[in-house]
Design a protein around this motif. Structure first.
Motif, PDB file in Angstrom:
ATOM      1  N   THR A 229       0.609  -1.089   0.006  1.00  0.00           N
ATOM      2  CA  THR A 229      -0.086   0.106   0.186  1.00  0.00           C
ATOM      3  C   THR A 229       1.031   1.042   0.011  1.00  0.00           C
ATOM      4  O   THR A 229       0.221   2.447  -0.532  1.00  0.00           O
ATOM      5  N   GLN A 230       2.052   1.336   0.416  1.00  0.00           N
ATOM      6  CA  GLN A 230       3.115   2.369   0.405  1.00  0.00           C
ATOM      7  C   GLN A 230       3.450   2.764  -0.912  1.00  0.00           C
ATOM      8  O   GLN A 230       3.760   3.756  -1.036  1.00  0.00           O
ATOM      9  N   MET A 231       3.702   1.531  -1.611  1.00  0.00           N
ATOM     10  CA  MET A 231       4.072   1.759  -3.117  1.00  0.00           C
ATOM     11  C   MET A 231       3.083   1.926  -4.059  1.00  0.00           C
ATOM     12  O   MET A 231       3.392   2.293  -5.233  1.00  0.00           O
ATOM     13  N   ALA A 232       1.847   1.551  -3.696  1.00  0.00           N
ATOM     14  CA  ALA A 232       0.731   1.535  -4.918  1.00  0.00           C
ATOM     15  C   ALA A 232       0.560   3.160  -5.614  1.00  0.00           C
ATOM     16  O   ALA A 232       0.301   3.347  -6.496  1.00  0.00           O
ATOM     17  N   PRO A 233       0.793   4.326  -4.388  1.00  0.00           N
ATOM     18  CA  PRO A 233       0.486   5.474  -5.128  1.00  0.00           C
ATOM     19  C   PRO A 233       1.440   5.741  -6.346  1.00  0.00           C
ATOM     20  O   PRO A 233       1.162   6.476  -7.058  1.00  0.00           O
ATOM     21  N   LEU A 234       2.790   5.364  -6.068  1.00  0.00           N
ATOM     22  CA  LEU A 234       3.739   5.442  -7.027  1.00  0.00           C
ATOM     23  C   LEU A 234       3.775   4.724  -7.989  1.00  0.00           C
ATOM     24  O   LEU A 234       3.823   5.325  -9.193  1.00  0.00           O
ATOM     25  N   ASP A 235       3.444   3.547  -8.049  1.00  0.00           N
ATOM     26  CA  ASP A 235       3.243   2.626  -8.947  1.00  0.00           C
ATOM     27  C   ASP A 235       2.128   3.025  -9.959  1.00  0.00           C
ATOM     28  O   ASP A 235       1.928   3.040 -11.150  1.00  0.00           O
ATOM     29  N   ALA A 236       0.619   3.722  -9.502  1.00  0.00           N
ATOM     30  CA  ALA A 236      -0.181   3.839 -10.020  1.00  0.00           C
ATOM     31  C   ALA A 236      -0.062   5.347 -10.819  1.00  0.00           C
ATOM     32  O   ALA A 236      -0.648   5.207 -12.083  1.00  0.00           O
ATOM     33  N   ALA A 237       0.447   6.049 -10.261  1.00  0.00           N
ATOM     34  CA  ALA A 237       0.873   7.323 -11.159  1.00  0.00           C
ATOM     35  C   ALA A 237       1.654   6.822 -12.382  1.00  0.00           C
ATOM     36  O   ALA A 237       1.736   7.565 -13.444  1.00  0.00           O
ATOM     37  N   LYS A 238       2.663   6.189 -11.937  1.00  0.00           N
ATOM     38  CA  LYS A 238       3.701   5.751 -13.112  1.00  0.00           C
ATOM     39  C   LYS A 238       3.047   4.968 -14.247  1.00  0.00           C
ATOM     40  O   LYS A 238       3.247   5.035 -15.387  1.00  0.00           O
ATOM     41  N   ALA A 239       2.298   3.840 -13.943  1.00  0.00           N
ATOM     42  CA  ALA A 239       1.817   2.953 -14.507  1.00  0.00           C
ATOM     43  C   ALA A 239       0.655   3.120 -15.454  1.00  0.00           C
ATOM     44  O   ALA A 239       0.309   2.614 -16.146  1.00  0.00           O
ATOM     45  N   GLY A 240      -0.304   4.059 -14.807  1.00  0.00           N
ATOM     46  CA  GLY A 240      -1.481   4.157 -15.284  1.00  0.00           C
ATOM     47  C   GLY A 240      -2.515   3.250 -14.714  1.00  0.00           C
ATOM     48  O   GLY A 240      -2.423   2.462 -14.061  1.00  0.00           O
ATOM     49  N   SER A 241      -3.808   3.299 -15.243  1.00  0.00           N
ATOM     50  CA  SER A 241      -5.087   2.414 -14.867  1.00  0.00           C
ATOM     51  C   SER A 241      -5.068   1.260 -15.656  1.00  0.00           C
ATOM     52  O   SER A 241      -5.860   0.436 -15.357  1.00  0.00           O
ATOM     53  N   ALA A 242      -4.446   0.883 -16.761  1.00  0.00           N
ATOM     54  CA  ALA A 242      -4.550  -0.232 -17.333  1.00  0.00           C
ATOM     55  C   ALA A 242      -3.525  -0.907 -17.660  1.00  0.00           C
ATOM     56  O   ALA A 242      -2.804  -0.929 -18.659  1.00  0.00           O
ATOM     57  N   PRO A 243      -3.074  -2.048 -16.686  1.00  0.00           N
ATOM     58  CA  PRO A 243      -1.842  -2.561 -16.988  1.00  0.00           C
ATOM     59  C   PRO A 243      -1.679  -3.580 -18.207  1.00  0.00           C
ATOM     60  O   PRO A 243      -0.677  -3.938 -18.786  1.00  0.00           O
ATOM     61  N   LEU A 244      -2.981  -4.050 -18.515  1.00  0.00           N
ATOM     62  CA  LEU A 244      -3.102  -4.933 -19.820  1.00  0.00           C
ATOM     63  C   LEU A 244      -2.662  -4.085 -21.085  1.00  0.00           C
ATOM     64  O   LEU A 244      -2.155  -4.663 -22.013  1.00  0.00           O
ATOM     65  N   GLU A 245      -3.102  -3.127 -21.172  1.00  0.00           N
ATOM     66  CA  GLU A 245      -2.797  -1.950 -22.456  1.00  0.00           C
ATOM     67  C   GLU A 245      -1.316  -1.886 -22.452  1.00  0.00           C
ATOM     68  O   GLU A 245      -0.774  -1.776 -23.448  1.00  0.00           O
ATOM     69  N   GLU A 246      -0.536  -1.603 -21.378  1.00  0.00           N
ATOM     70  CA  GLU A 246       0.874  -1.501 -21.514  1.00  0.00           C
ATOM     71  C   GLU A 246       1.412  -2.834 -21.795  1.00  0.00           C
ATOM     72  O   GLU A 246       2.397  -2.806 -22.690  1.00  0.00           O
ATOM     73  N   LEU A 247       0.924  -3.886 -21.546  1.00  0.00           N
ATOM     74  CA  LEU A 247       1.464  -5.194 -22.133  1.00  0.00           C
ATOM     75  C   LEU A 247       1.130  -5.353 -23.446  1.00  0.00           C
ATOM     76  O   LEU A 247       1.686  -6.320 -24.199  1.00  0.00           O
ATOM     77  N   GLY A 248       0.334  -4.802 -24.013  1.00  0.00           N
ATOM     78  CA  GLY A 248      -0.301  -4.958 -25.344  1.00  0.00           C
ATOM     79  C   GLY A 248      -1.328  -5.917 -25.525  1.00  0.00           C
ATOM     80  O   GLY A 248      -1.488  -6.636 -26.732  1.00  0.00           O
ATOM     81  N   VAL A 249      -1.927  -6.618 -24.452  1.00  0.00           N
ATOM     82  CA  VAL A 249      -2.746  -7.560 -24.438  1.00  0.00           C
ATOM     83  C   VAL A 249      -4.133  -6.963 -24.727  1.00  0.00           C
ATOM     84  O   VAL A 249      -4.710  -7.607 -25.694  1.00  0.00           O
ATOM     85  N   GLN A 250      -4.548  -5.793 -24.170  1.00  0.00           N
ATOM     86  CA  GLN A 250      -5.749  -5.095 -24.530  1.00  0.00           C
ATOM     87  C   GLN A 250      -5.733  -3.964 -25.296  1.00  0.00           C
ATOM     88  O   GLN A 250      -4.523  -3.352 -25.208  1.00  0.00           O
TER      89      GLN A 250
END
Length: 117
Positions: A58-79
């Motif tokens: 939970t401490q790392m989640a805000p950093l990851d959410a701002a950096k990664a966006g809300s759609a991890p499948l889109e980043e991987l090219g799956v969606q």
């Protein structure tokens, strides 16, 4: 029925056979209970580990959410990429293919069916 002839019913099972079946049934029941108990212990241990690791994530989640966006499948090219990312990146979403005339229903066939009714 005659007294000396064979009877129509089957003879009762020997005592050893009944005892053996009872032993096998009890062993099977104990095996199932052991497996269910082990699964419960594994589930409890997994919940405890997840609860201990939850504060760290939970401490790392805000950093990851701002950096990664809300759609991890889109980043991987799956969606496919969502519309809001299309506007930012300048990439257009793929358009649906036009209908193929050969696959559309034949109007003459539709009229023939209506005329039969």
């Amino acid at each position: 029925m005659t007294a000396g002839g064979p009877s129509a019913s089957t003879p009762p099972a020997p005592v050893n056979d009944s005892m053996r079946r009872l032993q096998i049934g009890i062993a099977g029941l104990l095996t199932v209970l052991l497996l269910v108990g082990m699964a419960g212990l594994i589930g409890d241990r997994a919940r405890q580990n997840a609860a201990q690791e939850a504060p760290a994530t939970t401490q790392m989640a805000p950093l990851d959410a701002a950096k990664a966006g809300s759609a991890p499948l889109e980043e991987l090219g799956v969606q496919p990429v969502s519309k809001d990312q299309n506007e930012v990146g300048g990439v257009k979403a793929p358009q649906p293919a036009p209908a193929v005339p050969d696959l559309e229903p034949d109007p003459a066939l539709a009229r023939a069916r209506q005329s039969k009714q």
